[in-house]
Each structure stands twice: as structure tokens, then as C-alpha cells.
Design a protein around this motif. Structure first.
Motif, PDB file in Angstrom:
ATOM      1  N   GLN A 248      -8.149   8.273  -3.882  1.00 43.53           N
ATOM      2  CA  GLN A 248      -8.302   6.153  -4.162  1.00 43.53           C
ATOM      3  C   GLN A 248      -9.913   6.699  -5.178  1.00 43.53           C
ATOM      4  O   GLN A 248      -9.858   7.159  -5.970  1.00 43.53           O
ATOM      5  CB  GLN A 248      -9.263   6.321  -3.018  1.00 43.53           C
ATOM      6  CG  GLN A 248      -8.627   6.686  -1.727  1.00 43.53           C
ATOM      7  CD  GLN A 248      -7.261   6.048  -1.514  1.00 43.53           C
ATOM      8  OE1 GLN A 248      -6.715   4.689  -1.966  1.00 43.53           O
ATOM      9  NE2 GLN A 248      -6.093   6.832  -0.320  1.00 43.53           N
TER      10      GLN A 248
ATOM     11  N   LYS B 296       1.099  -1.589   0.060  1.00 41.36           N
ATOM     12  CA  LYS B 296       0.000   0.247   0.041  1.00 41.36           C
ATOM     13  C   LYS B 296       0.740   1.652  -0.067  1.00 41.36           C
ATOM     14  O   LYS B 296       1.019   2.023  -0.755  1.00 41.36           O
ATOM     15  CB  LYS B 296      -1.427   0.026   1.074  1.00 41.36           C
ATOM     16  CG  LYS B 296      -1.518  -1.205   0.842  1.00 41.36           C
ATOM     17  CD  LYS B 296      -3.115  -0.921   2.396  1.00 41.36           C
ATOM     18  CE  LYS B 296      -4.197  -1.891   2.122  1.00 41.36           C
ATOM     19  NZ  LYS B 296      -4.658  -1.398   3.113  1.00 41.36           N
TER      20      LYS B 296
ATOM     21  N   ASP C 130      -4.264   3.052  -1.016  1.00 44.26           N
ATOM     22  CA  ASP C 130      -5.255   1.897  -0.393  1.00 44.26           C
ATOM     23  C   ASP C 130      -5.754   1.296  -1.732  1.00 44.26           C
ATOM     24  O   ASP C 130      -6.424   1.421  -3.047  1.00 44.26           O
ATOM     25  CB  ASP C 130      -6.425   2.491   0.764  1.00 44.26           C
ATOM     26  CG  ASP C 130      -5.808   3.113   1.935  1.00 44.26           C
ATOM     27  OD1 ASP C 130      -5.219   2.477   1.939  1.00 44.26           O
ATOM     28  OD2 ASP C 130      -6.340   3.980   2.513  1.00 44.26           O
TER      29      ASP C 130
END
Length: 219
Positions: free
Chosen positions: A66, A38, A44
Motif C-alpha cells: 500500500q 479498488k 486500497d
């Protein structure tokens, strides 16, 4: 949340399901490699909801932290928002309307795959500032004037990532068992030599090359 499972690691490594002698070690390595991957990818990967604050960039396109983005539930612009620190920041009256004020852009792998949010008919405002002795204006200080609530990540981790994580876990387990990464061994005189850090990076290079295709580049 881990990027693979104990069963998947054992299957890829040819470890029988009934062999539990190294399960505790493998679980620790799975957690460690998950954290490493990660950090390497700068993102993530599991599907979850985020509430984040951004500063306008003066362009019509805002890149969310993200992705892939599967849903955007709220976008609010408050020029005195200050990253949500104020007691009355980001009131519902300032919420933007999906399809009217903003839209989730389509990427190479479908809508939201790249995590770009487009402002319709305007820019994501970032006030300019002036400095003594400079003729032009400069970007103003980050103001955290944009609040975005959205869902991003994979419901199922891509097989390429899971396989790479498994490979890293198995390599770490092998190195731990031998006291390092074995480069060569001679059974006649019982001599064993190990990879140095440079050699280890070469071993991991092909795996990291696979992971690099999923890496987020901050802008």
C-alpha cells in the motif's frame, strides 16, 4: 470506506440536494463502484494502518503493498518467522532501526509516495535453493521473514479519483434507469437502441485511463 460521498455524486450529476428519490440506489452504486475501483487499482486508498508479512527478494528495495506510506512503525526480520505463524516469531530483539537498518525511500511525490523500503547496507534476504541437474541456484521458497507495520493511504482521496468514481456511479445510474446504456433514440417511432458490452467499455475507457495512473503493478 467509500471513495466518494452521496453529496459529491449528486453535485457532479447536477442532482438537487433535496431530491432524495434515488439516494438508496446511489448509495448502493457508490459501494459497488468503490469496490470495483479498488480491485482495478490493486490497492486500497484510504489512510489506515497495516501489518503485513513479506519474503525477502534478494535486493536492497522492498515494495510495500500500500502507498503512499506516511509512517513505518515497525520492521522486523526473522528468518524463521513464517508469516507470523510461529508462537515466538518476530521477537522485539530482531526489530530493525529506522535510519540505521532501513529507510523509507523518497518517490516522485515525496517521501514514501511510492511505498519503497530500502535496506541500508544489506539486502532483504531470501535464501537460495539448489535443484538437481541445475548448476546455478534458484530463489528459495517464500518464507514470510519480514514483518512491516505501517500507515499508508490518502487522508483526502485525490479529486481525480473521486471525480472518476462519481462519473462511474452516474453512468451506472443512467444505464439502470434506461435498462442499459443508451446509444441512440428516435422519438418518432419510439425506438431505443443500447450499447453492447464493447461500446460500454469504450464509454468507460476515458475514466479508466484516469484511474490507471493510480494503479499498483505487482512485482
Amino acid at each position: 470506506m467509500a471513495l466518494t460521498t452521496l453529496a459529491s455524486v449528486k453535485a457532479q450529476g447536477g442532482i438537487l440536494p433535496g431530491d432524495t428519490s434515488r439516494d438508496a440506489q446511489l448509495r448502493i452504486l457508490i459501494d459497488g463502484v468503490t469496490s470495483y475501483v479498488k480491485q482495478l487499482l490493486n490497492r486500497d486508498l484510504e489512510s489506515q494502518e497495516y501489518v503485513e508479512y513479506y519474503s525477502g527478494n534478494g535486493t536492497p528495495v522492498l515494495m510495500l503493498n500500500q502507498y503512499p506510506v506516511t509512517a513505518v512503525s515497525l520492521v522486523c526480520v526473522d528468518e524463521s518467522g513464517n508469516f507470523g505463524a510461529g508462537p515466538n516469531s518476530f521477537p522485539p530483539t530482531l526489530n530493525l532501526v529506522n535510519g540505521v537498518d532501513y529507510a523509507l525511500m523518497s518517490g516522485a511525490k515525496g517521501n514514501g509516495s511510492a511505498g519503497f523500503l530500502r535496506r541500508i547496507g544489506a539486502h532483504w534476504l531470501r535464501p537460495r535453493s539448489r535443484q538437481n541437474g541445475v548448476l546455478g541456484t534458484l530463489p528459495g521458497a517464500a518464507r514470510g521473514n519480514i514483518k512491516v507495520q505501517y500507515t499508508a493511504g490518502y487522508l483526502d482521496i485525490p479529486p481525480a479519483i473521486s471525480m472518476a468514481v462519481n462519473a462511474l456511479v452516474l453512468k451506472q445510474a443512467s444505464m439502470a434507469a434506461m435498462g442499459g446504456a443508451v446509444a441512440s433514440m428516435s422519438y418518432e417511432d419510439v425506438r431505443v437502441s443500447y450499447f453492447d458490452s464493447h461500446d460500454a467499455r469504450q464509454v468507460l475507457g476515458s475514466i479508466e485511463a484516469v484511474l490507471a495512473t493510480y494503479r499498483s503493478i505487482p512485482v
